[in-house]
Design a protein around this motif. Structure first.
Motif, PDB file in Angstrom:
ATOM      1  N   ARG A   1      22.585  28.862  75.506  1.00  0.00           N
ATOM      2  CA  ARG A   1      23.077  28.281  76.757  1.00  0.00           C
ATOM      3  C   ARG A   1      22.561  26.857  76.905  1.00  0.00           C
ATOM      4  NH1 ARG A   1      20.726  28.073  81.338  1.00  0.00           N
ATOM      5  NH2 ARG A   1      19.158  29.656  80.862  1.00  0.00           N
ATOM      6  N   ILE A   2      21.273  26.681  76.607  1.00  0.00           N
ATOM      7  CA  ILE A   2      20.685  25.346  76.719  1.00  0.00           C
ATOM      8  C   ILE A   2      21.422  24.383  75.780  1.00  0.00           C
ATOM      9  CG2 ILE A   2      18.594  23.992  76.252  1.00  0.00           C
ATOM     10  CD1 ILE A   2      16.996  26.527  77.175  1.00  0.00           C
ATOM     11  N   ALA A   3      21.730  24.850  74.565  1.00  0.00           N
ATOM     12  CA  ALA A   3      22.440  23.988  73.608  1.00  0.00           C
ATOM     13  C   ALA A   3      23.836  23.657  74.126  1.00  0.00           C
ATOM     14  CB  ALA A   3      22.516  24.663  72.244  1.00  0.00           C
ATOM     15  N   ALA A   4      24.509  24.649  74.706  1.00  0.00           N
ATOM     16  CA  ALA A   4      25.858  24.411  75.212  1.00  0.00           C
ATOM     17  C   ALA A   4      25.839  23.447  76.395  1.00  0.00           C
ATOM     18  CB  ALA A   4      26.500  25.737  75.610  1.00  0.00           C
ATOM     19  N   GLU A   5      24.804  23.564  77.229  1.00  0.00           N
ATOM     20  CA  GLU A   5      24.735  22.705  78.425  1.00  0.00           C
ATOM     21  C   GLU A   5      24.254  21.292  78.107  1.00  0.00           C
ATOM     22  OE1 GLU A   5      23.719  26.320  81.554  1.00  0.00           O
ATOM     23  OE2 GLU A   5      22.198  24.812  81.109  1.00  0.00           O
ATOM     24  N   ASN A   6      23.649  21.124  76.927  1.00  0.00           N
ATOM     25  CA  ASN A   6      23.130  19.804  76.558  1.00  0.00           C
ATOM     26  C   ASN A   6      23.777  19.363  75.251  1.00  0.00           C
ATOM     27  OD1 ASN A   6      20.637  19.249  78.510  1.00  0.00           O
ATOM     28  ND2 ASN A   6      20.662  21.423  77.982  1.00  0.00           N
ATOM     29  N   ALA A   7      25.109  19.258  75.307  1.00  0.00           N
ATOM     30  CA  ALA A   7      25.869  19.012  74.086  1.00  0.00           C
ATOM     31  C   ALA A   7      25.436  17.719  73.396  1.00  0.00           C
ATOM     32  CB  ALA A   7      27.355  18.988  74.402  1.00  0.00           C
ATOM     33  N   GLY A   8      24.956  16.754  74.160  1.00  0.00           N
ATOM     34  CA  GLY A   8      24.552  15.479  73.565  1.00  0.00           C
ATOM     35  C   GLY A   8      23.158  15.503  72.959  1.00  0.00           C
ATOM     36  N   SER A   9      22.447  16.613  73.122  1.00  0.00           N
ATOM     37  CA  SER A   9      21.065  16.680  72.638  1.00  0.00           C
ATOM     38  C   SER A   9      20.955  17.625  71.457  1.00  0.00           C
ATOM     39  CB  SER A   9      20.136  17.212  73.738  1.00  0.00           C
ATOM     40  OG  SER A   9      20.040  16.298  74.790  1.00  0.00           O
ATOM     41  N   GLU A  10      19.952  17.371  70.626  1.00  0.00           N
ATOM     42  CA  GLU A  10      19.613  18.323  69.578  1.00  0.00           C
ATOM     43  C   GLU A  10      18.625  19.322  70.173  1.00  0.00           C
ATOM     44  OE1 GLU A  10      20.335  19.168  66.489  1.00  0.00           O
ATOM     45  OE2 GLU A  10      22.052  17.803  66.562  1.00  0.00           O
ATOM     46  N   VAL A  11      18.983  20.584  70.178  1.00  0.00           N
ATOM     47  CA  VAL A  11      18.099  21.612  70.721  1.00  0.00           C
ATOM     48  C   VAL A  11      17.418  22.325  69.547  1.00  0.00           C
ATOM     49  CG1 VAL A  11      17.983  23.752  72.056  1.00  0.00           C
ATOM     50  CG2 VAL A  11      19.529  21.896  72.766  1.00  0.00           C
ATOM     51  N   VAL A  12      16.113  22.457  69.624  1.00  0.00           N
ATOM     52  CA  VAL A  12      15.373  23.164  68.572  1.00  0.00           C
ATOM     53  C   VAL A  12      14.696  24.379  69.200  1.00  0.00           C
ATOM     54  CG1 VAL A  12      13.511  23.061  66.875  1.00  0.00           C
ATOM     55  CG2 VAL A  12      14.977  21.048  67.250  1.00  0.00           C
ATOM     56  N   PHE A  13      15.005  25.546  68.668  1.00  0.00           N
ATOM     57  CA  PHE A  13      14.354  26.760  69.147  1.00  0.00           C
ATOM     58  C   PHE A  13      13.125  27.029  68.282  1.00  0.00           C
ATOM     59  CE2 PHE A  13      13.670  31.356  69.351  1.00  0.00           C
ATOM     60  CZ  PHE A  13      13.563  31.501  70.731  1.00  0.00           C
ATOM     61  N   LEU A  14      12.000  27.260  68.932  1.00  0.00           N
ATOM     62  CA  LEU A  14      10.761  27.516  68.202  1.00  0.00           C
ATOM     63  C   LEU A  14      10.711  28.995  67.826  1.00  0.00           C
ATOM     64  CD1 LEU A  14       8.274  25.274  70.201  1.00  0.00           C
ATOM     65  CD2 LEU A  14       9.840  24.671  68.338  1.00  0.00           C
ATOM     66  N   ALA A  15      11.087  29.255  66.573  1.00  0.00           N
ATOM     67  CA  ALA A  15      11.324  30.627  66.126  1.00  0.00           C
ATOM     68  C   ALA A  15      10.066  31.184  65.466  1.00  0.00           C
ATOM     69  CB  ALA A  15      12.513  30.660  65.172  1.00  0.00           C
ATOM     70  N   VAL A  16       9.207  31.728  66.312  1.00  0.00           N
ATOM     71  CA  VAL A  16       7.944  32.298  65.862  1.00  0.00           C
ATOM     72  C   VAL A  16       7.967  33.779  66.205  1.00  0.00           C
ATOM     73  CG1 VAL A  16       5.494  32.376  66.459  1.00  0.00           C
ATOM     74  CG2 VAL A  16       6.603  30.184  66.134  1.00  0.00           C
ATOM     75  N   GLY A  17       7.463  34.610  65.318  1.00  0.00           N
ATOM     76  CA  GLY A  17       7.385  36.022  65.677  1.00  0.00           C
ATOM     77  C   GLY A  17       7.466  36.916  64.459  1.00  0.00           C
ATOM     78  N   PHE A  18       7.315  38.211  64.703  1.00  0.00           N
ATOM     79  CA  PHE A  18       7.443  39.206  63.640  1.00  0.00           C
ATOM     80  C   PHE A  18       8.904  39.639  63.549  1.00  0.00           C
ATOM     81  CE2 PHE A  18       2.928  39.394  64.684  1.00  0.00           C
ATOM     82  CZ  PHE A  18       2.381  39.347  63.412  1.00  0.00           C
ATOM     83  N   GLU A  19       9.140  40.698  62.792  1.00  0.00           N
ATOM     84  CA  GLU A  19      10.510  41.182  62.594  1.00  0.00           C
ATOM     85  C   GLU A  19      11.197  41.454  63.937  1.00  0.00           C
ATOM     86  OE1 GLU A  19       7.800  42.225  60.944  1.00  0.00           O
ATOM     87  OE2 GLU A  19       8.264  42.661  58.853  1.00  0.00           O
ATOM     88  N   THR A  20      10.424  41.917  64.913  1.00  0.00           N
ATOM     89  CA  THR A  20      10.948  42.201  66.246  1.00  0.00           C
ATOM     90  C   THR A  20      11.648  41.004  66.848  1.00  0.00           C
ATOM     91  OG1 THR A  20       8.674  42.948  66.455  1.00  0.00           O
ATOM     92  CG2 THR A  20      10.192  43.475  68.257  1.00  0.00           C
ATOM     93  N   THR A  21      11.099  39.823  66.586  1.00  0.00           N
ATOM     94  CA  THR A  21      11.645  38.603  67.155  1.00  0.00           C
ATOM     95  C   THR A  21      12.677  37.990  66.214  1.00  0.00           C
ATOM     96  OG1 THR A  21       9.439  38.276  68.054  1.00  0.00           O
ATOM     97  CG2 THR A  21      10.982  36.467  68.285  1.00  0.00           C
TER      98      THR A  21
END
Lengths: 336, 341
Positions: B94-114
């Protein structure tokens, strides 16, 4: 341009648009008292008892959430701070900081909420202010209220009066507001969303007036939640509070949401509850006085004060014991 | 000595006061089960670098206060970095869709669950044609870490309390490898009764001299796990070596995006590199995640390392061992000397 649709900067400028905002939106709702002729300051009658005075700022996001909105919250916040001091709330001020571009419908709903909440609390809005800031400099709508009340006879409340043997009583379920707002912010549980408990507590506190001599200290557990209030009451003093986990009322949906969000229910804010420390001899009377009111139906005796070292200790439902810690500054949802 | 390798267990054990009524001979220690705690400061450095280059960061809340080598995301946010806290990876879409002009980076940390839900979000991004989103990955796999722990000659672990959530994804069978090395494993849920039952079964196995895998959370965990989640992970991710704070590099203990999907890999897309970074001097989080040190034994614990001003990640995450000990167990003598920094 006949009708206002959105708030513009000029609505805060003191000119024609600003006057129109006052005439169309403020006076119809609040013009029946000292605000009638929009004086610079309210002229109020003098009081017999001691004056209790408080102020509070509201920056809740989202502005509207299940169970309430910023208008209700702004009234209840100040009224409750006065009420838990053992006072009868009387008059309130309201200052609004509006972000340019706010739909007027949102402002109207907030103002309607203020009016309804003020009526419910038996208080009068007597003075106020409105400012508009450029888009991006505020988050929709901020509100600041102040409330004046008169101390009720018999109450003498202070955390330093809390002593071993005292009882800790809640007027109802805990954590509802904090969890509801957090869930709304993240768009969770849309079909069975937890609801904020925002409500006035002045009837609850007033109902203890006949028992006032045995009431040591009252507080509404808003920011910092129940753990914040309890820690404040015992900090640096030779007492501990022992809570009984199984006695603490928590609504099932709030409990589920708090576990999913990873937020300790004791850290989450309530906005319509009172915690009272009282002599154990009147504990049952306090619980039944509160349970006689609709807002106190779930009142419960949740803990006791013992000699100690300023700690809050939980007797857990599993049969263990642990310390209860203060919440951190920012409640953050966890990873897994 | 029984080690729990799941942050949610660490928290549940502390929250229910379970240590306070265990018999004297049973000692519970916390392992590397909190993804935030095993994240190297260099990961935070890379995230900060991305924010400084103008990326909008979307992150789980726990990471915001974790110290990097020199700063943290919350400090950078106060200085103007754009950091949004998400509850779910779907929010990043949603954040990426709402900020089309920005590069959104998701901090993908976690175990298999995440990892599984994050990859489900990536699949949705593909379906919806969202291209201004990428993932800075530091996913971890729990089994290689458990193997590394028991292969350490100085380890004193008698049995493992195995995670509920991770096991829901990977299933019960991967733990056989651990059990065949002579360490009993019990997979369990998070209610006090779940945990106590698992402890009882582990102690019984130890008494009988048996090392099996017992799945006591069969209401959630299947023998083969969640095959749909496994499929989505193997579509996008590939096993890689990974560095763990405190444990160092462990072979095949991480997951990274496959080359086919490198346009969603923030390191490649934005040309940043996750390095090891520098830890706060003499922070002992590394020893804590190995279960070799009780938080209270660290000289910083409760003094200049508190949840609000942490030196190391174990004090930050709500599931960190130090945070759990500080919040629920800490000795009062220590708590009252807290000075802050």
């Amino acid at each position: 341009m006949s009708d206002i649709q959105t708030i513009e900067l000029a609505h805060g400028g003191g000119g024609r648009l600003a006057r129109r905002l006052l005439r169309d939106e403020i006076l119809p709702r609040f013009g029946d008292g000292p605000l009638r002729n929009l004086p610079d300051a309210a002229l109020l009658s003098s009081l017999k008892g001691k004056v209790v005075f408080t102020t509070d700022a509201f920056v809740v996001h989202p502005i509207e959430f299940p169970g309430g909105d910023i208008g209700r919250l702004a009234v209840h916040g100040s009224v409750n701070d006065v009420a838990v001091c053992g006072a009868r709330p009387l008059w309130m001020s309201l200052a609004l900081i509006i972000e340019e571009g706010l739909p007027i419908a949102v402002l109207r709903r907030a103002l309607d909420s203020v009016r309804a909440a003020a009526d419910d609390c038996g208080i009068m809005l007597v003075t106020g202010d409105t400012k508009v800031v450029p888009r991006g400099q505020a988050d929709g709508l901020y509100a600041v209220t102040a409330c004046v009340g008169e101390l009720m006879e018999g109450f003498s409340l202070d955390p330093s009066l809390v002593r071993p043997g005292d009882a800790v009583i809640t007027s109802g379920t805990i954590g509802d507001h904090g969890i509801a707002v957090m869930a709304a912010r993240h768009g969770l549980f849309q079909n069975c969303a937890p609801r904020s408990d925002t409500a006035p507590v002045h009837r609850l506190t007033a109902s203890l007036q006949p028992l006032a001599a045995g009431v040591r200290f009252m507080r509404d557990p808003t920011r910092g939640g129940v753990s914040g209030v309890l820690a404040e009451a015992v900090e640096d003093r030779p007492v501990d509070v022992i809570l009984t986990e199984t006695a603490i009322p928590v609504s099932p949906v709030v409990r589920a949401a708090s576990e999913i969000l990873g937020i300790d229910i004791l850290h989450a804010a309530c906005e319509g509850k009172v915690l009272a420390f009282c002599d154990e001899l009147i504990a049952d009377a306090v619980v039944s006085a509160w349970r006689n009111l609709p807002e106190g139906r779930a009142a419960a005796h949740i803990g006791r004060v013992v000699e100690g070292r300023g700690r809050v200790i939980m007797e857990t439902s599993a049969g263990g014991r642990r310390l209860v810690d203060l919440p951190r500054g920012e409640l953050l949802p966890r990873i897994c | 000595m029984i080690m729990e390798v799941c942050g949610t267990h660490t928290m549940a054990i502390a929250r229910h006061g379970i240590r306070s009524f265990l018999p004297a001979g049973v000692k519970l220690i916390s392992g590397p089960g909190c993804p935030v705690c095993v994240t190297e400061p260099g990961y935070i450095d890379a995230a900060i670098e991305l924010a400084r280059r103008g990326a909008l960061l979307a992150t789980f809340g726990d990471l915001v206060a974790v110290p990097g080598s020199r700063s943290s995301l919350s400090r950078e946010r106060a200085r103007g970095a754009r950091v949004k806290v998400c509850y779910s990876p779907i929010e990043a879409l949603r954040i990426a869709a709402e900020n089309a002009g920005s590069e959104v980076v998701f901090l993908a940390v976690g175990f298999e669950t995440t990892a599984a839900p994050v990859m489900a979000a990536l699949e949705m991004a593909l379906r919806n044609g969202i291209e201004n989103l990428s993932f800075l990955t530091a996913f971890k796999r729990i089994i290689p870490a458990m193997k590394a722990l028991i292969s350490d000659v100085s380890n004193r672990i008698d049995a493992f309390l195995c995670p509920g959530h991770v096991s829901a994804i990977i299933g019960a069978s991967p733990y056989r490898e651990i059990a065949s090395a002579g360490i009993p494993c019990a997979i369990t849920g998070f209610e006090p009764a779940d945990i106590l039952y698992a402890l009882r079964r582990l102690i019984e196995m130890l008494r009988e001299g048996r090392a099996d895998v017992e799945n006591l959370y069969s209401r959630v965990v299947r023998e083969s796990g969640n095959t749909k989640a496994q499929q989505i992970m193997s579509r996008f991710l590939v096993v890689t070596n990974a560095r763990w704070r405190g444990l160092g590099e462990i072979r095949e203990s991480g997951l990274r995006l496959r080359e086919t999907w490198s346009r969603f890999d923030a390191e490649i897309k934005h040309g940043v590199t996750i390095t090891e970074g520098t830890h706060a001097a003499d922070c002992l989080c590394g020893e804590v995640v190995k279960g070799k040190l009780e938080p209270e034994k660290c000289a910083h614990f409760g003094r200049d390392c508190i949840p609000e001003l942490p030196l190391g990640p174990c004090m930050v995450s709500s599931e960190g061992t130090c945070a759990a000990h500080y919040r629920y167990l800490a000795a009062d003598s220590v708590r009252h000397q807290t000075t802050g920094r």
